[in-house]
Write an enzyme that holds these catalytic residues in place. Structure first.
Site, PDB file in Angstrom:
ATOM      1  N   ARG A 119       0.844  -1.184   0.000  1.00  0.00           N
ATOM      2  CA  ARG A 119       0.000   0.000   0.000  1.00  0.00           C
ATOM      3  C   ARG A 119       0.887   1.244   0.000  1.00  0.00           C
ATOM      4  NH1 ARG A 119      -3.559   3.010   4.635  1.00  0.00           N
ATOM      5  NH2 ARG A 119      -4.150   4.671   3.220  1.00  0.00           N
ATOM      6  N   HIS A 164      -3.167  11.038   0.564  1.00  0.00           N
ATOM      7  CA  HIS A 164      -2.672  10.763   1.903  1.00  0.00           C
ATOM      8  C   HIS A 164      -2.091  12.063   2.471  1.00  0.00           C
ATOM      9  CE1 HIS A 164      -1.183   7.344   4.650  1.00  0.00           C
ATOM     10  NE2 HIS A 164      -0.954   8.473   5.290  1.00  0.00           N
ATOM     11  N   ASN A 208      -7.133   8.571   2.729  1.00  0.00           N
ATOM     12  CA  ASN A 208      -6.609   7.977   3.942  1.00  0.00           C
ATOM     13  C   ASN A 208      -6.981   8.840   5.135  1.00  0.00           C
ATOM     14  OD1 ASN A 208      -4.585   6.117   5.421  1.00  0.00           O
ATOM     15  ND2 ASN A 208      -3.919   8.180   5.987  1.00  0.00           N
ATOM     16  N   GLU A 209      -7.694   8.252   6.087  1.00  0.00           N
ATOM     17  CA  GLU A 209      -8.012   8.872   7.369  1.00  0.00           C
ATOM     18  C   GLU A 209      -8.670  10.257   7.229  1.00  0.00           C
ATOM     19  OE1 GLU A 209      -4.584   8.717   9.913  1.00  0.00           O
ATOM     20  OE2 GLU A 209      -4.609   6.523   9.979  1.00  0.00           O
ATOM     21  N   ASN A 352      -8.160   1.908   9.590  1.00  0.00           N
ATOM     22  CA  ASN A 352      -6.865   2.202  10.210  1.00  0.00           C
ATOM     23  C   ASN A 352      -7.102   2.309  11.709  1.00  0.00           C
ATOM     24  OD1 ASN A 352      -6.065   2.498   7.565  1.00  0.00           O
ATOM     25  ND2 ASN A 352      -5.259   4.563   7.796  1.00  0.00           N
ATOM     26  N   TYR A 354      -5.115   2.037  15.734  1.00  0.00           N
ATOM     27  CA  TYR A 354      -3.900   1.906  16.531  1.00  0.00           C
ATOM     28  C   TYR A 354      -4.178   1.746  18.022  1.00  0.00           C
ATOM     29  CZ  TYR A 354      -1.265   3.437  12.413  1.00  0.00           C
ATOM     30  OH  TYR A 354      -0.706   3.511  11.156  1.00  0.00           O
ATOM     31  N   GLU A 421      -4.230  -0.004   8.048  1.00  0.00           N
ATOM     32  CA  GLU A 421      -3.078   0.423   8.850  1.00  0.00           C
ATOM     33  C   GLU A 421      -3.242  -0.093  10.272  1.00  0.00           C
ATOM     34  OE1 GLU A 421      -1.769   4.498   9.151  1.00  0.00           O
ATOM     35  OE2 GLU A 421      -2.104   4.847   7.009  1.00  0.00           O
TER      36      GLU A 421
END
Length: 524
Positions: A119, A164, A208-209, A352, A354, A421
């Site tokens: 990616r 991104h 992304n995000e 994504n 964490y 992610e």
């Protein structure tokens, strides 16, 4: 919608909404709790047939070559050059990991790990220096063609992100994602990318995000362009971003999918919010509100049957806006055209994730500005949970990941999911036992929800291939499988122990049991 309502009517409505949320979220949390308790005692280690593994990077974080071969300035170039004090260690992305010149070495690292896919993201400013299609940069097209061809030679599938975070500064000068014209600009940029690269790219990510793009860059100054239009710019951004995503999806679906046969999705990031005390009904209800504000903000318009922003989000912002004396809410629901246009525009749910944070109660969070997204939630949060990492915001709470995945299954009609992610930060040690422990625990939770809960997780993407420019943390926080020595002009890469762990995991499709991956201090 609340303008003109008396305070007692507002109070009654808020009380009714809270009780409704409590009833729904108590059921959700009871269900999640029962599912967790009903898990078998089996310690799963083997991944299902067809499950895929990859690693992720982003253009600005690794490429370097910030102003060569026709690339123009992006918002992160501008921020790190004009306000260097905002980067913790004073570094920038000018050279980064020098992947623009060393992409072949990156591909060799990928081949060594044995990944199924890579990616990476495209640099809008490298492909379209003005941000518009009036100038297409041939060197930018050549660079990504060379990278794609190198991956094809090694049978590594590309999973490519269109955006991104590195918006061309020329477009930011026009208002960036707060400007509705961005819908057209992003569609045009998507068109160029689909046309030039779509014969080899079968998996696309539009954004992304989006939370980080809108809240941290337009609603705060945590990310470039650091506008800090709290409670206003963030919601303007989300309107235009979701519409841009939908237009890109429909463009691909109608013009390119019939011949290119690819798929397209969005990657939504989320801290998972849990009640500090699961028996506290108020905390349970507020945790659901927080998850709707964080994940649901961008998932609900795309992945639910009714579409549009989550009702609790629209109601909370309307109530706060009325209290501020505004004539219209700072966030308004999409009209019917856009609700239908946005709904269903993702072939998979990209996640994504964490970390997990806790909700401790109702009220004004100490970090909340006025107005702001955080104030609109109306909850107080804490990061005092789980183990430490090198990042203040990243706490190690594997069970929170499992709960997020169960919640997504129940909230979004059991969608197919790719983890786009997931990763752990330290200060750069080669014997990175903390990272290995993190991956082992989080991957174990993925196996639990696959086998015990039937969550359709199809693939996993580790962040990241190599230590890189971690935005405002610079190189002070390291997430990579490969250590990068940024004090050496040659930017040498050295494999960490976690690279060996991931290589063995992929080769066997099973969590490694090798004792060398266990921290000696823990073994004793």
């Amino acid at each position: 919608m609340l303008v003109g309502a008396d305070h007692e009517a507002v109070r009654r409505r808020r009380s009714t909404a809270l009780h409704g949320n409590m009833a729904i979220t108590t059921w959700i949390w009871t269900t999640i709790g029962l599912l967790a308790l009903c898990h078998s005692s089996v310690a799963y280690t083997k991944f299902p047939e067809g499950f895929t593994f990859g690693v992720a990077t982003a253009a600005h974080q690794i490429e370097g070559a910030w102003n060569v071969s026709g690339k123009s300035e992006n918002v992160w170039d501008r921020l790190s050059h004009s306000r260097p004090e905002m980067i913790i260690d004073g570094t920038n992305g000018d050279v980064a990991c020098e992947s623009y010149y060393r992409y072949q070495e990156d591909v060799e690292e990928l081949e060594y790990l044995g990944v199924d896919f890579y990616r990476f993201s495209l640099s809008w400013a490298r492909i379209l220096p003005t941000g518009r299609i009036d100038q297409i940069n041939p060197d930018g097209i050549r660079y990504y063609n060379d990278l794609l061809n190198a991956l094809a030679e090694k049978n590594i599938e590309p999973l490519v992100t269109l955006f991104h975070w590195d918006l061309p500064q020329t477009l930011q000068d026009l208002g960036g994602w707060a400007n509705p014209k961005m819908i057209d600009y992003f569609r045009d940029y998507s068109d160029v990318c689909f046309r030039e690269f779509g014969d080899r790219i079968k998996s696309w990510i539009t954004f992304n995000e989006p939370y980080e793009i809108c809240e941290d860059a337009y609603g705060d100054d945590k990310k470039a362009p650091a506008i800090d239009s709290h409670g206003v710019g963030n919601y303007l951004c989300s309107d235009n971003l979701l519409k841009s995503h939908a237009e890109s999806y429909h463009l691909y679906n109608e013009k390119y999918r019939p011949t290119q046969n690819g798929r397209i999705m969005i990657s939504i990031n989320s801290i998972w919010y849990e009640p500090s005390d699961p028996s506290n009904e108020e905390q349970v209800a507020l945790a659901e509100v927080a998850n709707q504000f964080k994940f649901g903000w961008f998932a609900h318009p795309i992945f639910t049957a009714e579409g549009g922003y989550p009702a609790v989000m629209v109601e909370n912002v309307a109530r706060q806006s009325a209290a501020e004396g505004l004539n219209k809410p700072r966030l308004e629901q999409f009209d019917e055209y856009w609700i239908q246009r946005i709904k269903g525009t993702s072939d998979f749910l990209g996640i994504n994730h964490y970390t997990t944070h806790l909700i401790t109660g109702a009220g004004l969070d100490p970090l909340a500005k006025s107005p702001s997204w955080l104030k609109d939630i109306g909850a107080v949060t804490t990061m005092e949970v789980g183990g430490d990492s090198a990042s203040e915001w990243l706490r190690v709470v594997p069970t929170g990941f499992a709960n997020l995945l169960r919640w997504c299954k129940s909230s979004y009609n059991d969608p197919p999911i790719y983890i786009t992610e997931n990763g752990f930060s330290d200060r750069g040690t080669l014997l990175d036992y903390g990272r290995i422990s993190y991956f082992d625990a989080y991957l174990s939770e993925i196996l639990n929800v696959i086998y015990d809960d039937g969550v359709k997780v199809l693939g996993y993407t580790a962040w990241t291939l190599m230590d890189n420019f971690e935005w405002r943390a610079g190189f002070s926080e390291r997430f990579g499988f490969y250590h990068v020595n940024i004090t050496d002009p040659a930017r040498p890469r050295t494999a960490k122990l976690s690279a060996e762990y991931y290589k063995q995991l992929i080769a066997n499709r099973e969590l490694p049991q090798d004792a060398r991956f266990k921290d000696p201090a823990v073994r004793k």
